[in-house]
Scaffold this active site. Structure first.
Site, PDB file in Angstrom:
ATOM      1  N   ASP A   8       0.603   2.139   8.465  1.00 41.76           N
ATOM      2  CA  ASP A   8       0.659   1.553   7.079  1.00 41.76           C
ATOM      3  C   ASP A   8       0.849   0.254   6.840  1.00 41.76           C
ATOM      4  O   ASP A   8       0.113  -0.441   5.944  1.00 41.76           O
ATOM      5  CB  ASP A   8       1.875   2.289   6.316  1.00 41.76           C
ATOM      6  N   GLU A  62      -4.239  -1.607  -3.323  1.00 39.01           N
ATOM      7  CA  GLU A  62      -5.573  -1.106  -3.113  1.00 39.01           C
ATOM      8  C   GLU A  62      -6.051  -0.626  -4.393  1.00 39.01           C
ATOM      9  O   GLU A  62      -5.201  -0.453  -5.346  1.00 39.01           O
ATOM     10  CB  GLU A  62      -5.315   0.179  -2.200  1.00 39.01           C
ATOM     11  N   CYS A 110      -7.461  -8.266  15.183  1.00 38.80           N
ATOM     12  CA  CYS A 110      -8.780  -8.990  15.796  1.00 38.80           C
ATOM     13  C   CYS A 110      -9.747  -8.503  14.667  1.00 38.80           C
ATOM     14  O   CYS A 110     -10.854  -8.963  14.930  1.00 38.80           O
ATOM     15  CB  CYS A 110      -8.994  -8.401  17.116  1.00 38.80           C
ATOM     16  N   ASP A 131       0.910  -1.194  -0.056  1.00 39.46           N
ATOM     17  CA  ASP A 131       0.081  -0.141  -0.149  1.00 39.46           C
ATOM     18  C   ASP A 131       0.963   1.276   0.109  1.00 39.46           C
ATOM     19  O   ASP A 131       2.171   1.332   0.504  1.00 39.46           O
ATOM     20  CB  ASP A 131      -1.020   0.141   1.317  1.00 39.46           C
ATOM     21  N   CYS A 158      -5.237  -0.507  18.485  1.00 42.56           N
ATOM     22  CA  CYS A 158      -6.567  -1.265  18.600  1.00 42.56           C
ATOM     23  C   CYS A 158      -7.049  -1.171  19.980  1.00 42.56           C
ATOM     24  O   CYS A 158      -6.484  -1.407  21.079  1.00 42.56           O
ATOM     25  CB  CYS A 158      -6.362  -2.534  18.237  1.00 42.56           C
ATOM     26  N   CYS A 172      -8.024  -5.031  21.320  1.00 38.44           N
ATOM     27  CA  CYS A 172      -7.172  -6.141  21.717  1.00 38.44           C
ATOM     28  C   CYS A 172      -5.800  -5.518  21.858  1.00 38.44           C
ATOM     29  O   CYS A 172      -5.171  -6.295  22.390  1.00 38.44           O
ATOM     30  CB  CYS A 172      -7.239  -7.131  20.371  1.00 38.44           C
TER      31      CYS A 172
END
Ligand SMILES: [Zn+2]
Length: 361
Positions: free
Chosen positions: A322, A229, A296, A145, A312, A315
């Site tokens: 990135d 992408e 997760c 990406d 996150c 989790c």
């Protein structure tokens, strides 16, 4: 077409007009009719591509910027090698022209193109369709990406950066640009400054092209399937400006030269990847790839702590934002590849049917 406007002449009519124009203008006569007819033919092809919708509208050529011509119906006797590093090619009206034999000239070559870049360097390119790069057959899938501050991030955690100009070179470029602004129009000094700028920019372009070639080859050699992408449905969450939730840093700095270099590197990389690994590049829907936790799977729009860090809240996974996105892209790409083999194809839009090469037993 606008009402009352005649349709533009086709190839045959243009060739007739060319003959007339050559009879009238000595400067046109001085050029090769083969080259001139070929550019009319290329233009007709470009218009046909535009009408078919596969290509954009052909643009105008600019002196000093788009210099070059194409020669077709090349015979084997038109090319000869003089020594290890030097070759010669027969060009209509110009005779035998020497060039640096930098790589093997493909067998049965039918056409070549001669170009001159803005820095005044001449190039010759013999047209050949290169063989695609063989898959490693390891079953490995990668997500790639475009990053915020890097040209490309890999799901392996690697961050790849297009080599740009060095700081000293950037400073020199800036000085030259200022000098150009002060130089009188059509003055000798202006020409010299312009040439110096063109040489610096050529250096940057060379480095970028080299990076794109090497990186795309390495990716095609290392991975069986490469997920990227799908730019057509790309959301803007990863622009330099950032989002409302995660405003970008150094916006001004990124908005300029830097971003242009990164963007150019990324675009070239995807194009070449598709050429070198046909059928092995999977374009995935970018929705949520930057906001989903790759550990997760929870979509959390506030997990993006900054442009660079993904944390996150569900989790506790923390990592480079990135790279987190590329892992999601990898997992989607892997799903597509498996589905293409297994039957269920409801994974979403893909431009090309992915082909997962099974690992050798
Ligand atoms: Zn998580």
């Amino acid at each position: 077409m606008e009402p009352g406007r005649k349709s533009s002449p086709g190839f045959a009519e243009q060739c007739r007009q060319l003959t007339e124009a050559r009879a009238e203008f000595a400067w046109l006569r001085a050029g090769s009719v083969v080259v001139q007819q070929q550019s009319l033919r290329d233009f007709a092809q470009a218009m046909a591509n535009f009408v078919a919708g596969t290509h954009g509208r052909p643009g105008f050529r600019k002196r000093g910027k788009h210099e070059g011509f194409r020669i077709i119906a090349v015979k084997a006797t038109d090319i000869r090698r003089l020594s290890r590093n030097v070759g010669e090619v027969r060009i209509p009206k110009a005779g035998w022209i020497r060039f640096r034999w930098s790589r093997p000239v493909p067998d049965g070559v039918k056409s070549f193109r001669v170009t001159r870049d803005r820095a005044g360097r001449w190039f010759i390119a013999f047209a050949a369709i290169p063989q695609p790069i063989a898959a490693p057959r390891t079953g490995e899938v990668a997500g790639v990406d475009r990053g915020v501050t890097v040209s490309a991030a890999l799901s392996t955690g690697e961050l790849l950066i297009v080599p740009a100009l060095r700081d000293s070179e950037k400073a020199r470029l800036l000085r030259l640009v200022r000098k150009l602004a002060r130089a009188m129009r059509r003055s000798k000094r202006r020409c010299a400054v312009k040439a110096a700028i063109a040489r610096l920019k050529a250096r940057e372009t060379d480095r970028r092209k080299d990076w794109v070639e090497k990186t795309s080859t390495q990716l095609a050699q290392r991975f069986d399937v490469i997920g990227v992408e799908n730019l057509k449905i790309r959301n803007m969450t990863r622009s330099a400006r950032g989002t409302k939730d995660a405003p970008g840093k150094n916006v001004r700095q990124k908005a300029g030269l830097n971003r242009a270099v990164l963007a150019a590197g990324w675009g070239g990389l995807v194009t070449l990847l598709e050429h070198k690994a046909p059928g092995r590049v999977v374009k995935v829907d970018p929705a949520f790839t930057s906001r989903r936790c790759s550990a997760c799977g929870i979509v959390d729009r506030r997990a993006r702590e900054s442009q660079a860090v993904f944390r996150c809240r569900s989790c506790g996974f923390t990592g480079n934002a990135d790279v987190n996105a590329t892992r999601n892209i990898r997992d989607i790409a892997a799903g597509h590849a498996v589905n293409a083999r297994g039957g269920d194809r409801d994974a979403g839009p893909v431009n090309r049917e992915p082909r997962l090469v099974p690992p050798l037993a």
